[in-house]
Design a protein around this motif. Structure first.
Motif, PDB file in Angstrom:
ATOM      1  N   ILE A 137      14.728 -54.461   7.746  1.00 53.42           N
ATOM      2  CA  ILE A 137      15.546 -54.907   8.874  1.00 53.42           C
ATOM      3  C   ILE A 137      17.011 -54.722   8.495  1.00 53.42           C
ATOM      4  O   ILE A 137      17.406 -54.982   7.355  1.00 53.42           O
ATOM      5  N   TRP A 138      17.789 -54.220   9.457  1.00 53.15           N
ATOM      6  CA  TRP A 138      19.218 -54.017   9.240  1.00 53.15           C
ATOM      7  C   TRP A 138      19.972 -54.559  10.437  1.00 53.15           C
ATOM      8  O   TRP A 138      19.487 -54.511  11.566  1.00 53.15           O
ATOM      9  N   ILE A 139      21.164 -55.019  10.177  1.00 51.74           N
ATOM     10  CA  ILE A 139      22.082 -55.398  11.254  1.00 51.74           C
ATOM     11  C   ILE A 139      23.308 -54.512  11.089  1.00 51.74           C
ATOM     12  O   ILE A 139      23.972 -54.546  10.047  1.00 51.74           O
ATOM     13  N   ALA A 140      23.555 -53.689  12.108  1.00 47.79           N
ATOM     14  CA  ALA A 140      24.680 -52.743  12.066  1.00 47.79           C
ATOM     15  C   ALA A 140      25.000 -52.293  13.475  1.00 47.79           C
ATOM     16  O   ALA A 140      24.131 -52.313  14.358  1.00 47.79           O
ATOM     17  N   GLU A 141      26.236 -51.878  13.682  1.00 50.39           N
ATOM     18  CA  GLU A 141      26.628 -51.315  14.975  1.00 50.39           C
ATOM     19  C   GLU A 141      26.262 -52.231  16.145  1.00 50.39           C
ATOM     20  O   GLU A 141      25.833 -51.764  17.193  1.00 50.39           O
ATOM     21  N   GLN A 142      26.391 -53.541  15.923  1.00 48.34           N
ATOM     22  CA  GLN A 142      26.103 -54.530  16.963  1.00 48.34           C
ATOM     23  C   GLN A 142      24.648 -54.512  17.428  1.00 48.34           C
ATOM     24  O   GLN A 142      24.340 -54.868  18.569  1.00 48.34           O
ATOM     25  N   HIS A 143      23.756 -54.091  16.524  1.00 49.77           N
ATOM     26  CA  HIS A 143      22.331 -54.056  16.822  1.00 49.77           C
ATOM     27  C   HIS A 143      21.527 -54.580  15.631  1.00 49.77           C
ATOM     28  O   HIS A 143      22.005 -54.594  14.505  1.00 49.77           O
ATOM     29  N   ILE A 144      20.299 -54.951  15.929  1.00 50.31           N
ATOM     30  CA  ILE A 144      19.311 -55.305  14.915  1.00 50.31           C
ATOM     31  C   ILE A 144      18.278 -54.182  14.931  1.00 50.31           C
ATOM     32  O   ILE A 144      17.769 -53.805  16.003  1.00 50.31           O
ATOM     33  N   PHE A 145      17.964 -53.638  13.748  1.00 56.41           N
ATOM     34  CA  PHE A 145      16.988 -52.564  13.619  1.00 56.41           C
ATOM     35  C   PHE A 145      15.848 -53.077  12.736  1.00 56.41           C
ATOM     36  O   PHE A 145      16.097 -53.540  11.621  1.00 56.41           O
ATOM     37  N   SER A 146      14.620 -53.001  13.217  1.00 56.56           N
ATOM     38  CA  SER A 146      13.445 -53.418  12.442  1.00 56.56           C
ATOM     39  C   SER A 146      12.472 -52.251  12.351  1.00 56.56           C
ATOM     40  O   SER A 146      12.205 -51.591  13.361  1.00 56.56           O
ATOM     41  N   LEU A 147      11.935 -52.025  11.155  1.00 54.57           N
ATOM     42  CA  LEU A 147      11.055 -50.886  10.918  1.00 54.57           C
ATOM     43  C   LEU A 147       9.892 -51.292  10.033  1.00 54.57           C
ATOM     44  O   LEU A 147      10.080 -51.916   8.988  1.00 54.57           O
ATOM     45  N   LEU A 148       8.690 -50.904  10.446  1.00 52.86           N
ATOM     46  CA  LEU A 148       7.491 -51.110   9.670  1.00 52.86           C
ATOM     47  C   LEU A 148       6.741 -49.787   9.628  1.00 52.86           C
ATOM     48  O   LEU A 148       6.497 -49.177  10.677  1.00 52.86           O
ATOM     49  N   VAL A 149       6.414 -49.336   8.422  1.00 53.55           N
ATOM     50  CA  VAL A 149       5.668 -48.087   8.224  1.00 53.55           C
ATOM     51  C   VAL A 149       4.398 -48.429   7.462  1.00 53.55           C
ATOM     52  O   VAL A 149       4.457 -49.074   6.413  1.00 53.55           O
ATOM     53  N   LEU A 150       3.249 -47.994   7.983  1.00 52.27           N
ATOM     54  CA  LEU A 150       1.971 -48.246   7.316  1.00 52.27           C
ATOM     55  C   LEU A 150       1.429 -46.945   6.743  1.00 52.27           C
ATOM     56  O   LEU A 150       1.337 -45.937   7.440  1.00 52.27           O
ATOM     57  N   ARG A 151       1.073 -47.002   5.491  1.00 46.43           N
ATOM     58  CA  ARG A 151       0.457 -45.835   4.815  1.00 46.43           C
ATOM     59  C   ARG A 151      -1.025 -46.036   4.722  1.00 46.43           C
ATOM     60  O   ARG A 151      -1.523 -47.097   4.720  1.00 46.43           O
TER      61      ARG A 151
END
Length: 151
Positions: A137-151
């Protein structure tokens, strides 16, 4: 293309996730040949989650965590929880085709490490409650970005 349930239709050898806010749109895409089974990606605008939605979206353990945070940041952190749950949902859906509510996922954000751990609260497809899922999860550019990758 999109399916009847509004999920994206990817070519057979591709996995991915699309997301957007009112200002940004993005996709995370990979070849299945790289060993990736599913991707969940979410973008949310960096605005506080409405107080009346916190109980609907956050489990008791998540609300307790929010209460331990500075009052001025609780709405934004609740929005981060929402974003994480959206990423988890988007990641699992192509594998299980199960729709469910926010109560089926418990999350533990660690914003200092730009990461989160998520657990299903009950069995969802092949996902067991005791098996943790680790995402970013990142907070940048006035947004919240969440990422989940499953292998």
């Amino acid at each position: 293309m999109i399916s009847a349930d509004r999920s994206p239709i990817w070519p057979a050898e591709v996995v991915g996730s699309i997301t957007h806010s009112s200002k940004l749109a993005a996709a995370a895409v990979s070849s299945k040949g790289h060993g990736i089974r599913a991707i969940g990606f979410d973008i949310e605008e960096l605005t506080p989650l409405a107080d009346e939605l916190i109980e609907e979206i956050c489990l008791e353990s998540e609300r307790l965590w929010l209460q331990s945070q500075p009052a001025a940041t609780r709405g934004l952190l609740a929005k981060a929880i929402f974003s994480i749950k959206e990423a988890v949902y988007k990641c699992q859906f192509p594998l299980t085709l199960e729709m469910f509510g926010f109560e089926r996922v418990r999350v533990e954000p660690d914003l200092r490490r730009n990461s989160f751990t998520a657990h299903f609260t009950e069995k969802v497809g092949a996902f067991c409650p005791e098996a943790p899922l680790f995402g970013k999860i990142w907070i940048a550019e006035q947004h919240i970005f969440s990422l989940l990758v499953l292998r």
